[in-house]
Design an enzyme around this catalytic site. Structure first.
Site, PDB file in Angstrom:
ATOM      1  CG  ASP A 289      35.622 -44.111  42.543  1.00 48.48           C
ATOM      2  OD1 ASP A 289      35.715 -43.667  41.375  1.00 48.48           O
ATOM      3  OD2 ASP A 289      36.302 -45.070  42.955  1.00 48.48           O
ATOM      4  CB  THR A 290      36.500 -39.828  39.772  1.00 46.93           C
ATOM      5  OG1 THR A 290      35.643 -40.188  38.682  1.00 46.93           O
ATOM      6  CG2 THR A 290      37.594 -40.869  39.901  1.00 46.93           C
TER       7      THR A 290
END
Length: 395
Positions: A289-290
């Site tokens: 997700d980052t």
């Protein structure tokens, strides 16, 4: 530059198990290459389903359902987009000759914190926080005392920070254990008790394995730096601002862990930096997700890399082209068919892009979108992303 014999690119088919926002970006990248896509998840209208050729809504822990869909579709590869999957079904499908990305064993290992920590700390021998495992409150109490307060309790199987509980005293162990277990994926009642360290910053080292001239090659991308005010991703920026020594140690640990997991595709290796300590934390067997920030920072995003690896296509070393940052757009309460206010104000900021995931419903702190921003440096990019994110309201 000379090339070998040209290869005929035939139509391929990819099936995603899990159809969230990360899967949506992978489906888009696959379709740009003319690939047929199938999205599978536990709820209808999941983000990737909105752009895939076909969709299936099933219980992701139902192995028979997963096997049946795979038999019907006969994909060239299956991409595990979430960890809450019947991993025994993935092992069966892999034995039957279907390519699982990265591989079935890696998905199973990364889903289980006990197996993953043993692999990292005991087999690969990279630095981690002190830890112990507990299957009941009495064992948790002893583990907390041995490790020392404060300490963290995490479910054996979970993701995205669910069930992470900070325990500050012996009186909090019992309630903390019950709270952590209540968020576990599957039926596990085991938690990992971890040393609590002061986190100066966190890194994600995106590390990928792919076929290159007939052999598997492992590469790392420039680390992504991020912050988690709680236990979930809020913002990330690229490139990182840590020292070169920290970068090199982080990359080394990531490569060692990923090579042990094996397979093909990109892994999101999470690293904690605490003073002079560089510690392995966790790893996701898929885009992270980052890593959404790579949609703005790199010439080849993490999603392109994962899809190319799954299809056996070449992957040149990705480059950071510009400083960039991402910041999540979170819901504040529960509703269906949400609306978004002030998008026009956010989009008026130069260098800002918005990705709304299209999730059909909200709940408190659910990630509904992300702001991407470019800047002359990461400070400017972060300021833009934060400002734009603060403008957007989910109603």
């Amino acid at each position: 530059m000379e090339f070998g014999t040209p290869l005929l690119w035939n139509a391929k088919k990819l099936m995603l198990l899990g159809s969230g926002e990360l899967g949506k970006e992978m489906v888009i990248e696959a379709q740009r290459l003319g690939v047929e896509t199938i999205a599978v998840d536990r709820y209808d209208l999941a983000p990737a389903m909105q752009v895939a050729h076909r969709k299936y809504v099933v219980d992701m822990l139902n192995g028979d359902a997963i096997r049946s869909i795979a038999k019907r579709e006969n994909p060239d590869a299956i991409i595990a987009e979430i960890e809450a999957i019947d991993t025994d079904a993935l092992l069966d499908l892999e034995d039957q000759g279907i390519r699982v990305i990265p591989n079935a064993k890696a998905v199973k290992t990364c889903m289980n914190r006990m197996e993953l920590r043993r692999l990292a700390a005991e087999k690969v021998k990279v630095p981690t926080t002190a830890y112990a495992f507990a299957s009941n409150e009495e064992e948790a109490r002893k583990a907390c005392k041995d490790i020392g307060f404060p300490c963290l309790l995490k479910p054996e199987m979970s993701s995205s920070g669910h069930g992470h509980v900070l325990v500050k005293s012996e009186e909090e162990v019992g309630p903390g254990f019950r709270e952590s277990v209540s968020h576990a994926r599957g039926k596990s009642k085991t938690v990992i008790v971890e040393e609590y360290v002061k986190v100066d910053t966190e890194l994600t080292v995106l590390t990928y394995r792919h076929m290159s001239n007939g052999v598997v090659e492992t590469r790392t991308l420039e680390p992504i730096e991020h912050q988690r005010p709680s236990y979930y991703y809020v913002e990330s920026w690229h490139p990182s601002t840590v020292s070169q020594d920290v970068i090199e140690r982080s990359k080394e640990y990531a490569v060692r862990v990923v090579n042990e997991l094996g397979g093909l595709g990109i892994f999101g290796v999470e690293i904690i930096v605490s003073g002079n300590r560089v510690l392995f934390s966790e790893v996701s067997p898929r885009p992270h997700d980052t890593g959404l920030v790579t949609l703005a920072s790199q010439d080849i995003s993490e999603f392109q890399i994962h899809v190319r690896a799954a299809l056996g296509l070449p992957i040149p070393q990705a480059r950071v082209l510009t400083p960039a940052a991402s910041h999540v757009i979170l819901a504040q309460y529960e509703t269906w068919a949400p609306s978004y206010l002030n998008l026009e104000k956010a989009l008026s900021i130069p260098g800002v892009q918005i990705r709304l995931f299209g999730k059909p419903s909200t709940y408190d702190k659910r990630r509904m979108g992300v702001v991407l921003a470019n800047g002359n440096d990461v400070t400017e990019a972060r300021e833009k992303a934060r400002k734009a994110s603060s403008m957007i309201l989910v109603k």
